[in-house]
Design a protein around this motif. Structure first.
Motif, mmCIF file in Angstrom:
data_model
loop_
_atom_site.group_PDB
_atom_site.id
_atom_site.type_symbol
_atom_site.label_atom_id
_atom_site.label_comp_id
_atom_site.label_asym_id
_atom_site.label_seq_id
_atom_site.Cartn_x
_atom_site.Cartn_y
_atom_site.Cartn_z
ATOM 1 N N ALA A 39 51.094 46.672 46.800
ATOM 2 C CA ALA A 39 50.606 46.327 45.458
ATOM 3 C C ALA A 39 50.969 44.882 45.145
ATOM 4 O O ALA A 39 50.164 44.118 44.615
ATOM 5 N N ASP A 40 52.189 44.488 45.523
ATOM 6 C CA ASP A 40 52.605 43.098 45.310
ATOM 7 C C ASP A 40 51.753 42.132 46.115
ATOM 8 O O ASP A 40 51.355 41.074 45.648
ATOM 9 N N GLU A 41 51.471 42.544 47.361
ATOM 10 C CA GLU A 41 50.642 41.681 48.204
ATOM 11 C C GLU A 41 49.260 41.507 47.564
ATOM 12 O O GLU A 41 48.686 40.413 47.563
ATOM 13 N N ALA A 42 48.745 42.608 46.994
ATOM 14 C CA ALA A 42 47.428 42.556 46.350
ATOM 15 C C ALA A 42 47.423 41.522 45.230
ATOM 16 O O ALA A 42 46.501 40.707 45.115
ATOM 17 N N VAL A 43 48.492 41.531 44.437
ATOM 18 C CA VAL A 43 48.572 40.575 43.328
ATOM 19 C C VAL A 43 48.601 39.144 43.873
ATOM 20 O O VAL A 43 47.899 38.256 43.372
ATOM 21 N N ALA A 44 49.363 38.946 44.959
ATOM 22 C CA ALA A 44 49.453 37.607 45.543
ATOM 23 C C ALA A 44 48.086 37.143 46.047
ATOM 24 O O ALA A 44 47.702 35.985 45.886
ATOM 25 N N VAL A 45 47.345 38.084 46.659
ATOM 26 C CA VAL A 45 46.022 37.728 47.196
ATOM 27 C C VAL A 45 45.090 37.289 46.066
ATOM 28 O O VAL A 45 44.402 36.268 46.154
ATOM 29 N N VAL A 46 45.096 38.038 44.970
ATOM 30 C CA VAL A 46 44.215 37.687 43.851
ATOM 31 C C VAL A 46 44.684 36.385 43.195
ATOM 32 O O VAL A 46 43.883 35.530 42.820
ATOM 33 N N ALA A 47 46.001 36.232 43.110
ATOM 34 C CA ALA A 47 46.541 35.003 42.503
ATOM 35 C C ALA A 47 46.093 33.777 43.296
ATOM 36 O O ALA A 47 45.778 32.739 42.723
ATOM 37 N N ALA A 48 46.023 33.925 44.640
ATOM 38 C CA ALA A 48 45.604 32.795 45.473
ATOM 39 C C ALA A 48 44.150 32.423 45.162
ATOM 40 O O ALA A 48 43.781 31.254 45.153
ATOM 41 N N VAL A 49 43.322 33.436 44.900
ATOM 42 C CA VAL A 49 41.921 33.163 44.533
ATOM 43 C C VAL A 49 41.888 32.407 43.205
ATOM 44 O O VAL A 49 41.186 31.407 43.049
ATOM 45 N N LEU A 50 42.694 32.880 42.259
ATOM 46 C CA LEU A 50 42.669 32.270 40.924
ATOM 47 C C LEU A 50 43.267 30.863 40.928
ATOM 48 O O LEU A 50 42.905 30.028 40.098
ATOM 49 N N ALA A 51 44.159 30.610 41.867
ATOM 50 C CA ALA A 51 44.740 29.269 41.935
ATOM 51 C C ALA A 51 43.658 28.244 42.254
ATOM 52 O O ALA A 51 43.677 27.122 41.782
ATOM 53 N N VAL A 52 42.691 28.655 43.077
ATOM 54 C CA VAL A 52 41.604 27.752 43.453
ATOM 55 C C VAL A 52 40.494 27.792 42.413
ATOM 56 O O VAL A 52 39.883 26.790 42.080
ATOM 57 N N ASP A 53 40.239 28.960 41.882
ATOM 58 C CA ASP A 53 39.095 29.142 40.985
ATOM 59 C C ASP A 53 39.540 29.974 39.778
ATOM 60 O O ASP A 53 39.296 31.174 39.714
ATOM 61 N N PRO A 54 40.218 29.315 38.826
ATOM 62 C CA PRO A 54 40.826 30.079 37.728
ATOM 63 C C PRO A 54 39.820 30.826 36.868
ATOM 64 O O PRO A 54 40.202 31.736 36.148
ATOM 65 N N ARG A 55 38.531 30.449 36.962
ATOM 66 C CA ARG A 55 37.563 31.109 36.083
ATOM 67 C C ARG A 55 36.827 32.256 36.769
ATOM 68 O O ARG A 55 35.896 32.802 36.212
ATOM 69 N N ALA A 64 43.782 41.840 36.163
ATOM 70 C CA ALA A 64 44.142 42.614 34.972
ATOM 71 C C ALA A 64 44.360 44.067 35.352
ATOM 72 O O ALA A 64 45.305 44.718 34.896
ATOM 73 N N MET A 65 43.487 44.581 36.229
ATOM 74 C CA MET A 65 43.620 45.979 36.644
ATOM 75 C C MET A 65 44.861 46.202 37.498
ATOM 76 O O MET A 65 45.553 47.195 37.357
ATOM 77 N N LEU A 66 45.128 45.218 38.383
ATOM 78 C CA LEU A 66 46.302 45.372 39.254
ATOM 79 C C LEU A 66 47.580 45.394 38.433
ATOM 80 O O LEU A 66 48.549 46.047 38.786
ATOM 81 N N LEU A 67 47.554 44.667 37.323
ATOM 82 C CA LEU A 67 48.767 44.574 36.516
ATOM 83 C C LEU A 67 48.821 45.650 35.438
ATOM 84 O O LEU A 67 49.803 45.779 34.722
ATOM 85 N N ALA A 68 47.732 46.450 35.344
ATOM 86 C CA ALA A 68 47.706 47.511 34.338
ATOM 87 C C ALA A 68 48.568 48.679 34.804
ATOM 88 O O ALA A 68 48.895 48.782 35.985
ATOM 89 N N PRO A 69 48.941 49.585 33.894
ATOM 90 C CA PRO A 69 49.713 50.762 34.300
ATOM 91 C C PRO A 69 49.004 51.517 35.420
ATOM 92 O O PRO A 69 47.774 51.512 35.490
ATOM 93 N N SER A 70 49.776 52.168 36.290
ATOM 94 C CA SER A 70 49.206 52.654 37.546
ATOM 95 C C SER A 70 48.206 53.790 37.399
ATOM 96 O O SER A 70 47.518 54.114 38.349
ATOM 97 N N ASP A 71 48.050 54.401 36.228
ATOM 98 C CA ASP A 71 47.069 55.489 36.133
ATOM 99 C C ASP A 71 45.645 54.980 35.908
ATOM 100 O O ASP A 71 44.705 55.736 35.867
ATOM 101 N N VAL A 72 45.500 53.647 35.771
ATOM 102 C CA VAL A 72 44.148 53.105 35.574
ATOM 103 C C VAL A 72 43.436 53.025 36.915
ATOM 104 O O VAL A 72 43.971 52.499 37.880
#
Ligand SMILES: Nc1ncnc2c1ncn2[C@@H]1O[C@H](COP(=O)(O)OP(=O)(O)OP(=O)(O)O)[C@@H](O)[C@H]1O
Ligand SMILES: [Mg+2]
Length: 415
Positions: A39-55, A64-72
């Motif tokens: 799950a942490d790796e997933a967040v890092a992967v998405v963060a890397a995308v946003l670092a290049v293309d924040p929009r 947002a979904m990755l950081l949401a409570p786990s029942d989502v």
């Protein structure tokens, strides 16, 4: 969870760093795997995308979904509702370029698992989201960029007038930390082009001929990614006057640069060469001839509006009291963008140390910022002084007329 699929995707992502859909898909799979580490790796992967293309909306939603409570439930292209069959005639209608979507059968896909060459991974092509409108103040510079660079690109008549020199590039020069890199990125954003930045460290190699090859590889990477801005930072190093390069191995690099810029035929189509330097007088004059870096733009210390924009951006990123940024901008004439960033960082440090001392966290205050402003000497003064000496005593071919005018005006206003 299919571990080999995750592994394959990791390799594919390394091999195709610019493929956003691959990264996002990997993130979804990692999330689905369910354990903490992935799950942490997933967040890092998405963060890397946003670092290049924040929009990037897909990435933002996913994060947002990755950081949401786990029942989502995280929707994936595969688990989503079955979509209506696609009419082939509809998909073949040529239209505006569509952003890449996950319409791919990932399970059936095969990935090239051969070792990834790290050689050209160095050339990381960004997709800047900044536009010229995001550049605070600097109206004159923006107007000149529009007139000297963007207008001829957009307007066929002007293009004919410019002829060959349209293939040439733009040299940004001025004191350090005043927004050259920032402007070059904004220009790439404005053109919807990629952004590849190279400095002397990316090029210089002790082996004979290797530096030239590195430079060629950078141009090739930019051509392959066209439309692309190739940004040559520290041009005074890569494109040093050949009369000064004796024994340094740089002469060949300058020659290679000249050759690459001239290109053959339509080779450089869609490659916009921008360069930046704090020492324009050390740049080989041959690089400034028509069709090469034939337009120059002086980037001066940020004006009042630019200073306010920089301060506002920097302060907004931190917990702070309500700050009168206009007053602060007025008090920081001569400060570069980098100096202003330093002011805000120092103020944050004061607030932090104070919070630690008292045991209660407090936001950055007006006083912290005033203290920081008093403690920091603007860095542009020494550059302007040395520029005056160079221009007074060096040979002058008229290329630095803008700077001469500015220095004369500054001298008058300081009397
Ligand atoms: N007009 C502006 N609006 C908003 N931010 C700016 C502006 N000008 C500069 N900045 C900010 O100031 C900082 C310094 O700018 P930048 O790195 O582009 O300077 P530079 O001229 O390339 O410096 P160097 O010569 O050291 O490479 C950056 O953080 C940039 O975002
Ligand atoms: Mg820079």
């Amino acid at each position: 969870m299919d571990e080999s699929l995750i592994d394959a995707l990791r390799v594919a992502v390394t091999a195709n760093p610019e493929q956003v859909s691959l990264r996002l898909h990997l993130a979804r799979l990692l999330h689905k795997a369910g354990d903490r580490e992935r799950a942490d790796e997933a967040v890092a992967v998405v963060a890397a995308v946003l670092a290049v293309d924040p929009r990037n909306t897909d990435a933002r939603q996913l994060l947002a979904m990755l950081l949401a409570p786990s029942d989502v439930e995280v929707p994936t292209p595969m688990s989503g509702p079955a979509s209506a069959p696609i009419d082939a005639s509809e998909t073949s209608v040529p239209g505006p370029m569509q952003p890449e979507r996950d319409e791919f059968d990932w399970h059936a896909a095969e990935f090239d698992l051969s070792p990834v060459s790290t050689r050209d991974d160095r050339f990381d092509i960004e997709r800047p989201a900044t536009r010229l409108a995001d550049v605070g103040g600097m109206r004159e510079v923006k107007q000149r960029i529009e007139a000297a660079f963007l207008a001829p690109l957009r307007n066929p008549e002007l293009r004919a007038l410019y002829g060959k020199s349209l293939r040439g590039g733009l040299l940004l020069y001025g004191p350090p930390g005043c927004g050259k890199t920032f402007l070059a990125k904004a220009l790439a954003g404005e053109l919807d082009a990629g952004f590849l930045s190279i400095g002397i460290a990316d090029v210089l190699d002790k082996w004979v001929g290797a530096s030239e090859r590195n430079l060629r590889a950078a141009f090739d990477a930019a051509r392959a990614a066209a439309p692309c801005v190739l940004f040559i930072d520290e041009l005074d190093a890569i494109g040093q006057r050949r009369s000064q390069t004796r024994g340094s191995g740089l002469r060949g690099v300058v020659n290679e640069l000249l050759q690459e810029m001239d290109g053959i035929g339509a080779e450089n189509e869609g490659v916009f060469v921008l360069a930046a330097t704090n020492q324009p007088w050390d740049v080989d004059p041959a690089l400034r001839r028509p069709g090469r870096l034939d337009r120059t733009l002086l980037v001066l210390p940020p004006d009042l509006e630019a200073r306010e924009a920089i301060l506002r951006d920097r302060i907004a990123a931190r917990p702070a009291e309500a700050i009168d940024t206009r007053r602060l901008a007025n008090a920081t004439e001569g400060f570069s963008g980098a100096d202003l960033a330093h002011v805000v960082e120092s103020a944050a440090e004061i607030a932090l140390l104070d919070s630690v001392r008292t045991g209660t966290a407090r936001p950055i205050s007006v006083r912290d910022l005033d203290t920081a402003v008093r403690a920091i000497t603007p860095s542009t003064g020494p550059w302007l002084e040395s520029a005056r000496t160079v221009l007074e005593f060096g040979e002058d071919d008229g290329t630095h007329a803008d700077l001469k005018r500015y220095l004369a005006q500054r001298k008058r206003s300081r009397r």
